[in-house]
Each structure stands twice: as structure tokens, then as C-alpha cells.
Scaffold this active site. Structure first.
Site, PDB file in Angstrom:
ATOM      1  N   THR A  46       0.927  -1.075  -0.037  1.00 22.86           N
ATOM      2  CA  THR A  46      -0.127  -0.116   0.120  1.00 22.86           C
ATOM      3  C   THR A  46       0.866   1.314  -0.019  1.00 22.86           C
ATOM      4  O   THR A  46       2.124   1.201   0.091  1.00 22.86           O
ATOM      5  CB  THR A  46      -0.869  -0.121   1.268  1.00 22.86           C
ATOM      6  N   ILE A 110       2.805  -1.336   5.133  1.00 24.46           N
ATOM      7  CA  ILE A 110       1.927   0.089   5.393  1.00 24.46           C
ATOM      8  C   ILE A 110       3.016   1.217   5.557  1.00 24.46           C
ATOM      9  O   ILE A 110       3.985   0.855   6.360  1.00 24.46           O
ATOM     10  CB  ILE A 110       1.172   0.024   6.583  1.00 24.46           C
ATOM     11  N   ILE A 141       6.693  -2.304   7.715  1.00 24.41           N
ATOM     12  CA  ILE A 141       6.692  -0.882   7.602  1.00 24.41           C
ATOM     13  C   ILE A 141       7.451  -0.284   6.457  1.00 24.41           C
ATOM     14  O   ILE A 141       8.588  -0.545   6.456  1.00 24.41           O
ATOM     15  CB  ILE A 141       7.076  -0.269   8.847  1.00 24.41           C
ATOM     16  N   LYS A 142       6.805   0.488   5.731  1.00 21.67           N
ATOM     17  CA  LYS A 142       7.577   1.179   4.550  1.00 21.67           C
ATOM     18  C   LYS A 142       8.014   2.483   5.102  1.00 21.67           C
ATOM     19  O   LYS A 142       7.469   3.251   5.767  1.00 21.67           O
ATOM     20  CB  LYS A 142       6.484   1.500   3.606  1.00 21.67           C
ATOM     21  N   ILE A 143       9.290   2.527   4.705  1.00 23.41           N
ATOM     22  CA  ILE A 143      10.139   3.838   5.099  1.00 23.41           C
ATOM     23  C   ILE A 143      10.920   4.273   3.815  1.00 23.41           C
ATOM     24  O   ILE A 143      11.378   3.495   3.093  1.00 23.41           O
ATOM     25  CB  ILE A 143      11.178   3.515   6.122  1.00 23.41           C
TER      26      ILE A 143
END
Length: 370
Positions: A46, A110, A141-143
Site C-alpha cells: 500500500t 503500510i 513498515i514502509k520507510i
């Protein structure tokens, strides 16, 4: 149900197919489950634009918005609940895939608030909170791979949290992303964490590279035009060469002996934007073992219908790709400027989408309270 033979062939070649889309309707209608059952989908990504499209103007979120508004939640709190609820539900749908793949797949990503792309400490703080809020082992977790994001990646990996590094455009930045991941693993090892439980992917954007470079090649004219449509795949293939070198080297070997997993390359932005190009070119040209290709549904269906995958990528292919990039540079394209522009635009586009989502949800909150 039977898997599509073309998507099965990709899976057999070491390419994990993830869907680049998520919404409550996709979950509740059974669409996501059907893609898992028939298109070899083993993960979901996403981003702020996807959530903006999913939530804005959709009635299936109204009841939750009204309930949360009644409880006094502010707009950012409401958006976090809506998005993390969808991610949690999708993660549960993929839990069997997660278990059977030993954590490599069955993942749902996300992203941290895109407005934090240049704030290291706040990114770390929100990454930890999102991980805890979703509360599922198979969340990633998207960074973003901004300069400020790199130390955040190291810190979050060191905490034992799996990370999807996003908005990577250049091979040089990808090298820094690999360094950030390895440094995080080393810190996690010193802290006594279980390295086998930590996973990561590095999301390398493809079609946006062609869009920007093609525009510049066209402006240059002459022989430069013959290079159009070649840079996006070449850039990604060159990146896979870096993957092979870094994760086949001594530094990672020491971590692997402690249970560490490689950080797979993920091909993102794989929807073809130029109608003159094959609609599966960013899948067919990027068959790499191991890798992830996250696709919008339109691309996924094109792959299922008529993909013709090329040979598996190797070190020789990476060398050829570097030669292609050198040709593009020699034609007069400033690649460093291209990648700087793309990163800036990438962050900006996600910020705009996020602000639009906040505005839409704020209007819904006000209507509910009225």
C-alpha cells in the site's frame, strides 16, 4: 482453485507476486482472496495514494468514521484506524502464506506518514507505533529511502521490525539502503535479537525512471531517441547486480550464519505508462531469483494473459545494464539529476495524496458530527 500458468511460472522462477493495491471493498468482496487463489499473489503493498483512492468517497468506511468521530478522534487518528484495520485484515488473509514461506511472503506493507520523509526521529517513532498498532508479525513498515530515512531504516531494523524500503530510484541510493539494512542487522545481533524473524525488501521504482528519462531523450533528439524505453529496466537490472554482490559477500555471510535473511529487491511502479510499450515489460524484463514484483491489478491481469518472461537476471545481465545506463548518460541525460527529481516528486506525490485523504476524512467527520 487453480493458479494461472503464467503467474505460476513467475513464482517458480523465484519472483514473488505482490498486489499493489488494497481497500476494504477488495477484502470484503473476496477479490483479494481470489487473487491469492488464482494469480499467485503472496503479498500486498500500500501507499498513501492507494489509501486515498480506497477511502475517499467510499461508503464502506462511513460507519467507522462516524463511530470514531463520536468517540472524539481527530482526523489523523481516524485515518490511522481505517488504514491499519485494512492492513491487519489483509495480513490475516495472508497468514498461511506467511507461515508456509517462513516469513518471506504473506506480507502486507503500510507506509509511515509521507510528511515525515525528511524527519528521522519522527519516522522511527511512527514506524514503531504502526508496527504495534497493526499487531501482526507479517506487517512490513514502509520507510522512504531519503537521506533522512536511511538512519531510520537502520534503527527500525535494529528493533527487530521488518521494513519495506520505498522510493528507491538510483543504484547509488540502493547501495546506501543495503548498508542501512546490514547495519541494522548488526545492531539487532548485538542486542540478542532473533535475526531470522527480521525481513526486508528494497522497493526499486521502474516505470517512473523511463517516464522521466524518455522525456529528456526526446528533447535531445537524434540518436538519443533510440534509447527510449530502455533505462527503467536497465536501472533495475543494475540494482540486482548490487544485490548479488552484497548478499553474496562476506559481511552478509557472517549475519546469515546467525539466521539473517537477505533484503530482496522489489520491483515497484511496474504499471506501464507509455502505451507504445508492452504492458508486461516491467515484469518480463525483471525475472530475478529471489525478487518481488508488486503489480497493480491491471498489470497482473496482463501478465496472466500474455506475459513472456525473459531470462533470469545474473551478474552478466547487470553488466550489460550498466553499459546501457552509460549510453544514456553519454547521450546527454544527467542521471543524478533524474534520480534527484524522481525522489523529490515521489515524496511530494505521496504528501499530496495524504493531505487529500485527510481533507476528505475531515469532511466526513464533520458531517457525522452534524
Amino acid at each position: 482453485m487453480t493458479q494461472n500458468p503464467r503467474t505460476q511460472a513467475l513464482s517458480d522462477a523465484g519472483v514473488s507476486i505482490w498486489l499493489d493495491d488494497l481497500s476494504r471493498e477488495r477484502i470484503s468482496s473476496g477479490s483479494l482472496q481470489e487473487l491469492i487463489d488464482t494469480r499467485n499473489v503472496v503479498g500486498v503493498t500500500t501507499n498513501p495514494s492507494i489509501f486515498q483512492a480506497a477511502i475517499s468517497g467510499r461508503s464502506d468506511y462511513d460507519a467507522d468514521i462516524a463511530r470514531l468521530a463520536g468517540e472524539g478522534a481527530d482526523v489523523e487518528g481516524v485515518v490511522e484506524v481505517l488504514t491499519t484495520d485494512d492492513v491487519r485484515t489483509a495480513a490475516d488473509l495472508l497468514s498461511d502464506v506467511y507461515a508456509s514461506s517462513k516469513g518471506f511472503d504473506g506480507r502486507v506493507s503500510i507506509e509511515v506518514d509521507p510528511r515525515l520523509a525528511h524527519e528521522t526521529e519522527k519516522t522511527i517513532e511512527q514506524a514503531k507505533r504502526l508496527h504495534a498498532t497493526v499487531g501482526r508479525e507479517n506487517v512490513m513498515i514502509k520507510i522512504p529511502a531519503t537521506l533522512e530515512g536511511l538512519p531510520a531504516i537502520t534503527a527500525v531494523i535494529a528493533e527487530g521490525i521488518s521494513v519495506n524500503v520505498t522510493l528507491i530510484f538510483s543504484v547509488a541510493r540502493y547501495q546506501e539502503v543495503i548498508e542501512a539494512y546490514l547495519a541494522g542487522l548488526e545492531l539487532a545481533a548485538r542486542a540478542g535479537r532473533d535475526l531470522s524473524a527480521i525481513h526486508s525488501v528494497a522497493s526499486f521504482f521502474v516505470s517512473r525512471v523511463d517516464t522521466e528519462i524518455d522525456k529528456r531523450l526526446e528533447a535531445l533528439g537524434g540518436d538519443a531517441a533510440a534509447l527510449q524505453g530502455r533505462a527503467g529496466v536497465a536501472n533495475a537490472v543494475a540494482a540486482f547486480g548490487e544485490y548479488l554482490e552484497a548478499f553474496g559477500g562476506e559481511r552478509f555471510a557472517a549475519l546469515k550464519a546467525q539466521g539473517a535473511n537477505p533484503q530482496r529487491a522489489l520491483w515497484a511502479s511496474t504499471g506501464v505508462k507509455n502505451p507504445d510499450y508492452s504492458d508486461t515489460m516491467y515484469v518480463d524484463g525483471l525475472v530475478a531469483d529471489p525478487s518481488v514484483n508488486t503489480m497493480p491489478e491491471k498489470t497482473l491481469e496482463a501478465v496472466a494473459d500474455h506475459s513472456a518472461p525473459g531470462a533470469a537476471l545474473d551478474a552478466a545481465a547487470a553488466q550489460q545494464a550498466e553499459a546501457t545506463l552509460a549510453e544514456v548518460a553519454a547521450a546527454g541525460v544527467d542521471l543524478a539529476d533524474v534520480f534527484a527529481v524522481l525522489e523529490s516528486e515521489g515524496v511530494s506525490k505521496f504528501e499530496v495524496a495524504w493531505n487529500e485523504l485527510l481533507a476528505t476524512v475531515q469532511s466526513s467527520i464533520e458531517a457525522a458530527r452534524a
